[in-house]
Every structure is written in structure tokens, then in C-alpha cells.
Design an enzyme around this catalytic site. Structure first.
Site, mmCIF file in Angstrom:
data_model
loop_
_atom_site.group_PDB
_atom_site.id
_atom_site.type_symbol
_atom_site.label_atom_id
_atom_site.label_comp_id
_atom_site.label_asym_id
_atom_site.label_seq_id
_atom_site.Cartn_x
_atom_site.Cartn_y
_atom_site.Cartn_z
ATOM 1 N N CYS A 93 11.196 -20.624 -26.478
ATOM 2 C CA CYS A 93 11.871 -20.739 -27.100
ATOM 3 C C CYS A 93 13.639 -19.661 -26.945
ATOM 4 C CB CYS A 93 12.583 -21.439 -28.947
ATOM 5 S SG CYS A 93 13.481 -20.746 -29.818
ATOM 6 N N HIS A 95 15.987 -19.315 -28.597
ATOM 7 C CA HIS A 95 16.760 -19.007 -29.407
ATOM 8 C C HIS A 95 16.147 -17.861 -30.454
ATOM 9 C CE1 HIS A 95 18.471 -23.222 -28.703
ATOM 10 N NE2 HIS A 95 19.324 -22.399 -28.292
ATOM 11 N N HIS A 96 15.016 -18.009 -30.320
ATOM 12 C CA HIS A 96 13.588 -16.879 -31.115
ATOM 13 C C HIS A 96 13.044 -16.192 -30.648
ATOM 14 C CE1 HIS A 96 15.570 -20.312 -34.242
ATOM 15 N NE2 HIS A 96 15.359 -19.629 -34.889
ATOM 16 N N HIS A 162 7.925 -26.926 -31.724
ATOM 17 C CA HIS A 162 8.005 -25.244 -31.631
ATOM 18 C C HIS A 162 7.902 -24.738 -32.279
ATOM 19 C CE1 HIS A 162 11.110 -26.945 -28.213
ATOM 20 N NE2 HIS A 162 10.513 -27.389 -29.014
ATOM 21 N N CYS A 164 9.411 -22.032 -33.665
ATOM 22 C CA CYS A 164 10.275 -21.570 -34.090
ATOM 23 C C CYS A 164 10.569 -21.974 -35.659
ATOM 24 C CB CYS A 164 11.437 -22.029 -33.014
ATOM 25 S SG CYS A 164 12.229 -22.672 -33.114
HETATM 26 ZN ZN LIG Z 1 13.894 -21.902 -31.927
#
Ligand SMILES: [Zn+2]
Length: 202
Positions: A93, A95-96, A162, A164
Site C-alpha cells: 500500500c 499510503h502506509h 490490507h 494497513c
Molecule cells: Zn494503507
């Protein structure tokens, strides 16, 4: 720098796919500083090699194997759905920078050419081996096949967990994200669309 790399188009019968390299020593030094900033002491024998292992692990996650999209003439004029189900998927991912894992189903309605079936999994791997969001990954696989194979239709469904979301933040273990992209005849023809969705439903 691998993000956003675009597979280059090869010869008449296929598309060669290559990706650029990674600066491992720089990644290792950055990992050391990152862990230090998180208050993690690297003095023990067990942790001493961790920055290097982190760098190599992420390098592996961001390095797809290069491949050639081998296609063959559709001599038999096969015009029904070709579907490869349950292709294992792992990505990260963006974003993280935490992993997400799951499965992909990739199908197409053949035009003048058909593709070696294992190559559908390699296309998924190619676009999964970079920081991603699942929505873009789904679309990129479908659009790349549409452009390079030129079938009458393409469908891609991805189901993924996911970390995250399951390990932090919302902490929703078992939550599964499903995305799909349908193009051409698999989008517009009601019978083909229904068949594809029935065969790929979880
Ligand atoms: Zn994420």
C-alpha cells in the site's frame, strides 16, 4: 526509482517489460536512520543486520521479474471467455508502505491473438511490484492487456486484505476489499459481463 515505470512495447509478437534498479546501500542507511528515529536499538546481534534485511526485502517487493508478453494467432477462432482465476497477489500500500495480499482473476475475450496463460499472472505481478493502491492496480492490469493484446474485452477482479487496515487504524481483521475493471465486450455485452462476474464472484 521504480514508481510509475511503464512497460515498454516490444516486437510484433510481444511486449518486453523492464524496470530500473535500486540503490541498496542508500536504502539500508535510510532504514537504519528510520529505525533509530523510532527508538529501536540496533546493538543486539539479532537486530544488527535488520536495516540491510529491510532494504533487501523492500527491494524484492518492488522488483518484478521481467517478462515478454507472448501471444499466438487465434487460429481456431476461439471467441468465448478465457479466465485465469485465483492468481496469488502481493503488493504494498503506497499510503502506509504495508503489504496487502489476495487474489486476482483476469479474463479476456480473444480477438485475433491469444496469450500464454501464465503471462496473465506476470502482468499482475508486474503492476503489483511497486507502491500501489488496489484501485489503480486493477485498472493498470486491465488497460495494459487491452493495449498490448487487443482483445475484444478484458476483465480484472482483485480481492485483497490490507494490513494497513487489519493491523492498525480501523483494525478490521477479515475485512476484504474487492475492485474490478471491465473493458470492451466484458463491460458492454450483458451476457459476457454476467458470465464473467458469475465466474469471479467470491
Ligand atoms: Zn494503507
Amino acid at each position: 526509482m521504480l514508481n510509475g515505470s511503464t512497460p515498454s512495447r516490444g516486437g510484433r509478437n510481444g511486449s518486453a517489460v523492464h524496470t530500473p534498479g535500486i540503490d541498496l546501500p542508500a536504502a539500508e542507511e535510510a532504514a537504519r536512520q528510520f529505525l533509530d528515529a523510532l527508538g529501536i536499538c540496533l546493538d543486539s546481534e539479532s537486530l544488527r543486520g535488520t536495516p540491510g534485511r529491510m532494504a533487501r526485502a523492500f527491494a524484492e517487493l518492488f522488483t518484478p521479474r521481467s517478462f515478454e508478453l507472448t501471444t499466438f494467432p487465434n487460429d481456431e477462432g476461439y471467441d468465448e471467455l478465457v479466465l485465469v482465476r485465483d492468481i496469488p497477489l502481493r503488493s504494498v500500500c503506497e499510503h502506509h508502505l504495508l503489504p496487502f495480499t489476495g487474489i486476482a482473476h483476469v479474463g479476456y475475450l480473444p480477438g485475433p491473438r491469444i496469450v500464454g496463460l501464465s503471462k496473465l499472472a506476470r502482468v499482475v505481478e508486474h503492476f503489483a511490484c511497486r507502491p500501489q493502491v488496489q484501485e489503480r492496480l486493477t485498472k493498470q492490469v486491465a488497460e495494459w492487456l487491452q493495449e498490448h493484446l487487443r482483445p475484444r474485452g478484458v476483465g480484472v477482479v482483485i480481492q485483497a486484505d490490507h494490513t494497513c487496515m487489519t493491523l492498525r487504524g480501523a483494525q478490521s481483521p477479515g475485512a476484504r476489499t474487492i475492485t474490478s475493471t471491465l473493458l470492451g465486450g466484458l463491460r458492454d455485452d450483458a451476457r459476457s459481463r454476467a458470465e464473467f462476474l458469475a465466474l469471479t464472484s467470491p
